[in-house]
Write a protein that holds these residues in place. Structure first.
Motif, PDB file in Angstrom:
ATOM      1  N   ARG A   1       0.697  -0.871  -0.316  1.00  0.00           N
ATOM      2  CA  ARG A   1       0.087  -0.070  -0.056  1.00  0.00           C
ATOM      3  C   ARG A   1       1.228   0.632  -0.297  1.00  0.00           C
ATOM      4  O   ARG A   1       0.635   1.991  -0.675  1.00  0.00           O
ATOM      5  CB  ARG A   1      -0.826  -0.087   1.435  1.00  0.00           C
ATOM      6  CG  ARG A   1      -2.110  -1.286   1.413  1.00  0.00           C
ATOM      7  CD  ARG A   1      -3.367  -0.478   2.198  1.00  0.00           C
ATOM      8  NE  ARG A   1      -2.577  -0.512   3.406  1.00  0.00           N
ATOM      9  CZ  ARG A   1      -2.837  -1.927   4.248  1.00  0.00           C
ATOM     10  NH1 ARG A   1      -3.373  -2.796   3.869  1.00  0.00           N
ATOM     11  NH2 ARG A   1      -2.336  -2.186   5.623  1.00  0.00           N
ATOM     12  N   ALA A   2       1.817   1.358   0.475  1.00  0.00           N
ATOM     13  CA  ALA A   2       2.824   2.644   0.906  1.00  0.00           C
ATOM     14  C   ALA A   2       3.825   2.235  -0.164  1.00  0.00           C
ATOM     15  O   ALA A   2       3.589   3.783  -0.259  1.00  0.00           O
ATOM     16  CB  ALA A   2       3.439   2.274   1.956  1.00  0.00           C
ATOM     17  N   ALA A   3       3.702   1.360  -1.154  1.00  0.00           N
ATOM     18  CA  ALA A   3       4.357   1.425  -2.838  1.00  0.00           C
ATOM     19  C   ALA A   3       3.892   2.343  -3.797  1.00  0.00           C
ATOM     20  O   ALA A   3       4.217   3.027  -4.649  1.00  0.00           O
ATOM     21  CB  ALA A   3       4.960   0.216  -3.156  1.00  0.00           C
ATOM     22  N   LYS A   4       2.404   2.377  -3.308  1.00  0.00           N
ATOM     23  CA  LYS A   4       1.764   2.898  -4.422  1.00  0.00           C
ATOM     24  C   LYS A   4       1.522   4.007  -4.239  1.00  0.00           C
ATOM     25  O   LYS A   4       1.342   5.807  -5.106  1.00  0.00           O
ATOM     26  CB  LYS A   4      -0.177   2.513  -3.472  1.00  0.00           C
ATOM     27  CG  LYS A   4      -0.167   1.384  -4.005  1.00  0.00           C
ATOM     28  CD  LYS A   4      -1.453   1.132  -4.408  1.00  0.00           C
ATOM     29  CE  LYS A   4      -1.431  -0.566  -5.188  1.00  0.00           C
ATOM     30  NZ  LYS A   4      -3.060  -0.200  -4.064  1.00  0.00           N
ATOM     31  N   ASP A   5       1.998   5.514  -3.063  1.00  0.00           N
ATOM     32  CA  ASP A   5       2.039   6.966  -2.983  1.00  0.00           C
ATOM     33  C   ASP A   5       3.528   7.218  -3.116  1.00  0.00           C
ATOM     34  O   ASP A   5       3.963   7.316  -1.969  1.00  0.00           O
ATOM     35  CB  ASP A   5       1.691   6.819  -1.456  1.00  0.00           C
ATOM     36  CG  ASP A   5       0.473   6.701  -1.118  1.00  0.00           C
ATOM     37  OD1 ASP A   5      -0.438   6.890  -1.463  1.00  0.00           O
ATOM     38  OD2 ASP A   5      -0.007   6.432   0.513  1.00  0.00           O
ATOM     39  N   VAL A   6       3.831   6.894  -4.638  1.00  0.00           N
ATOM     40  CA  VAL A   6       5.340   7.311  -5.256  1.00  0.00           C
ATOM     41  C   VAL A   6       4.973   8.547  -5.490  1.00  0.00           C
ATOM     42  O   VAL A   6       4.734   9.076  -6.841  1.00  0.00           O
ATOM     43  CB  VAL A   6       6.141   6.552  -5.750  1.00  0.00           C
ATOM     44  CG1 VAL A   6       6.904   6.677  -6.515  1.00  0.00           C
ATOM     45  CG2 VAL A   6       5.967   5.349  -5.375  1.00  0.00           C
ATOM     46  N   PHE A   7       5.835   9.910  -5.205  1.00  0.00           N
ATOM     47  CA  PHE A   7       6.159  11.455  -5.056  1.00  0.00           C
ATOM     48  C   PHE A   7       7.257  11.392  -6.768  1.00  0.00           C
ATOM     49  O   PHE A   7       8.072  10.865  -6.601  1.00  0.00           O
ATOM     50  CB  PHE A   7       6.013  12.307  -4.116  1.00  0.00           C
ATOM     51  CG  PHE A   7       5.875  12.126  -2.829  1.00  0.00           C
ATOM     52  CD1 PHE A   7       4.337  12.697  -2.683  1.00  0.00           C
ATOM     53  CD2 PHE A   7       5.836  11.205  -2.005  1.00  0.00           C
ATOM     54  CE1 PHE A   7       3.589  12.842  -1.747  1.00  0.00           C
ATOM     55  CE2 PHE A   7       5.112  11.284  -1.156  1.00  0.00           C
ATOM     56  CZ  PHE A   7       4.010  12.201  -0.260  1.00  0.00           C
TER      57      PHE A   7
END
Length: 450
Positions: A242-248
């Motif tokens: 899930r965290a990997a989806k929030d890529v800036f």
């Protein structure tokens, strides 16, 4: 009697009809709708072919029986045994050839000593294979497990179990069929569950050594003892995805494999246990849940289950784990508790999530473990005024959540509380008839046959 190849001929004709009119078109050119239709037709051709191959293999085995000596068909063809003949002429491995023979013998009609016709040893599997509802892999799993417990169970119990398994198996993967059969075996042979658990506990081990700059770990845990490990690792890995989806913009994407994420999860868990700075481990409220009926808890009758573990456990083990720290016991009275929060809360409470786990068993669509799912509203809380209660909630993993909402599937909840059933209605682009498909625990759990 219909010729064995008749059904195969019909399936091949259906495959030809599914292919676009310009039959010379490459697969990459036939379009998505035709691709799905061709794939479905290929599945039926494969299952029809499995039935014929199994029958032929069984007959080759019969014509190669040892008492025929030099007249054995296999030996006349220059092979040591029928499995070697089948393996060499079809290109499958010897093990696959033996499985073909085993399934073929189990579904073939029999004769008694006076020549009277008898039904197949596994009549439900036989009928399902001949009607193309069951393929070789699923049939072999069901037959092998039921045969293994034959001496410890009654004929009627095995026959009913075979009927249920054959009814539930179509549409499941081989791994899901194996899970279903594992549950059936435990329910049929309840007296054998606890001794097996004791034996497996004595075989547990964990070895660690350092080599070439790596700490190497080799371990094996009895399933109930390993449940907390499995749950914690899966929850941590799910959080990392899930965290990997929030890529800036400008950030390097997280390209770790599943195996690498699992290794990192073990490291995080160990660091957390040692009280280091990593004390905000994103487990997402994951817990190990031991589920049992009230009768199982009080009288020691029946079996219990642990979330994320296919193998049912004995009452003694369930009571032990229910009393352990950070293990949540869920005792059911057969009616199921209905939790209703209306619109007082937007997010599902922990108790409601546990109740959804009781009903859905994990992802209601694909059966991923509960620790890899979230509770979602059927009707959006903010936009459609959906309520935060069991009748408005369903458990999904992230991929299935997006699949349902992005592709026009509908969801219906039949019944109330934790004994309700979840039904998925596909869009017309998937199934023109929009035939409802059973999901949740009722789809994947052997014990829920109603």
């Amino acid at each position: 009697m219909k010729h064995p190849l008749g059904g195969l001929d019909d399936a091949i004709a259906a495959l030809r009809r599914a292919w676009p009119a310009e039959g010379s078109a490459a697969v990459s050119e036939i379009g998505r709708d035709a691709l799905v239709a061709v794939n479905d037709a290929l599945g039926e051709v494969g299952r029809r072919l499995d039935a014929v191959r199994a029958e032929v293999a069984a007959e080759i085995d019969h014509e190669s029986r040892p008492e025929l000596g030099a007249d054995s068909l296999a030996k006349q063809q220059g092979f040591r045994n029928p499995a070697a003949l089948i393996s060499a002429t079809t290109g499958v491995g010897t093990g696959d050839a033996k499985r073909l023979v085993s399934v073929g013998k189990a579904i073939a009609p029999r004769q008694n000593l006076i020549g009277e016709q008898l039904p197949a040893r596994h009549p439900h599997v036989a009928e399902a294979m001949k009607s193309a509802r069951l393929g070789l892999a699923a049939a072999n799993i069901i037959i092998a497990r039921l045969d293994r417990i034959a001496v410890r169970t009654t004929f009627d119990a095995r026959d009913e179990a075979e009927r249920i398994l054959v009814e539930k198996a179509p549409g499941l993967s081989a791994d899901q069929v194996r899970k279903l059969v594992t549950q059936a075996e435990a329910w049929l042979d309840q007296d054998g569950v606890e001794p097996k658990e004791r034996d497996r506990r004595s075989e547990q081990y964990a070895r660690m050594w350092v080599r070439d700059g790596f700490l190497c770990i080799d371990a094996k845990f009895e399933v109930t003892a390993g449940a907390p490990i499995k749950t914690a690792v899966e929850a941590t890995v799910s959080a990392s995805f899930r965290a990997a989806k929030d890529v800036f913009e400008g950030d390097e994407p997280d390209q770790r494999s599943l195996q690498q994420r699992q290794a990192d999860a073990l490291i995080q868990l160990a660091e957390h246990a040692l009280g280091c700075e990593h004390n905000d481990l994103p487990l997402g409220g994951a817990s190990v849940v031991v589920r049992m009926d009230l009768e199982t808890l009080q009288e020691g009758v029946g079996l219990a289950e642990i979330d994320g573990i296919d193998q049912p456990v004995s009452p003694e083990t369930a009571r032990h784990y229910a009393a352990a720290a950070k293990i949540i016991p869920v005792v059911l009275d057969g009616k199921g508790e209905i939790l209703h929060w209306g619109r007082e809360k937007r997010y599902f409470t922990r108790a409601q999530k546990l109740a959804l786990v009781e009903r859905d068993g994990g992802c209601a669509m694909c059966n991923l473990p509960p620790g890899m799912t979230k509770a979602h509203h059927l009707n959006w809380w903010s936009r459609d005024h959906g309520e935060t209660n069991l009748e408005e909630g369903v458990l999904f993993c992230e991929p299935c959540h997006h699949h349902i909402h992005d592709n026009g599937w509908e969801i219906r909840i039949e019944g109330k509380g934790t004994r309700a059933k979840v039904w998925f209605i596909p869009p017309a682009t998937v199934d023109p008839a929009r035939t409802p498909r059973l999901g949740g625990r009722a789809r994947f759990d052997y014990a829920l046959t109603a």
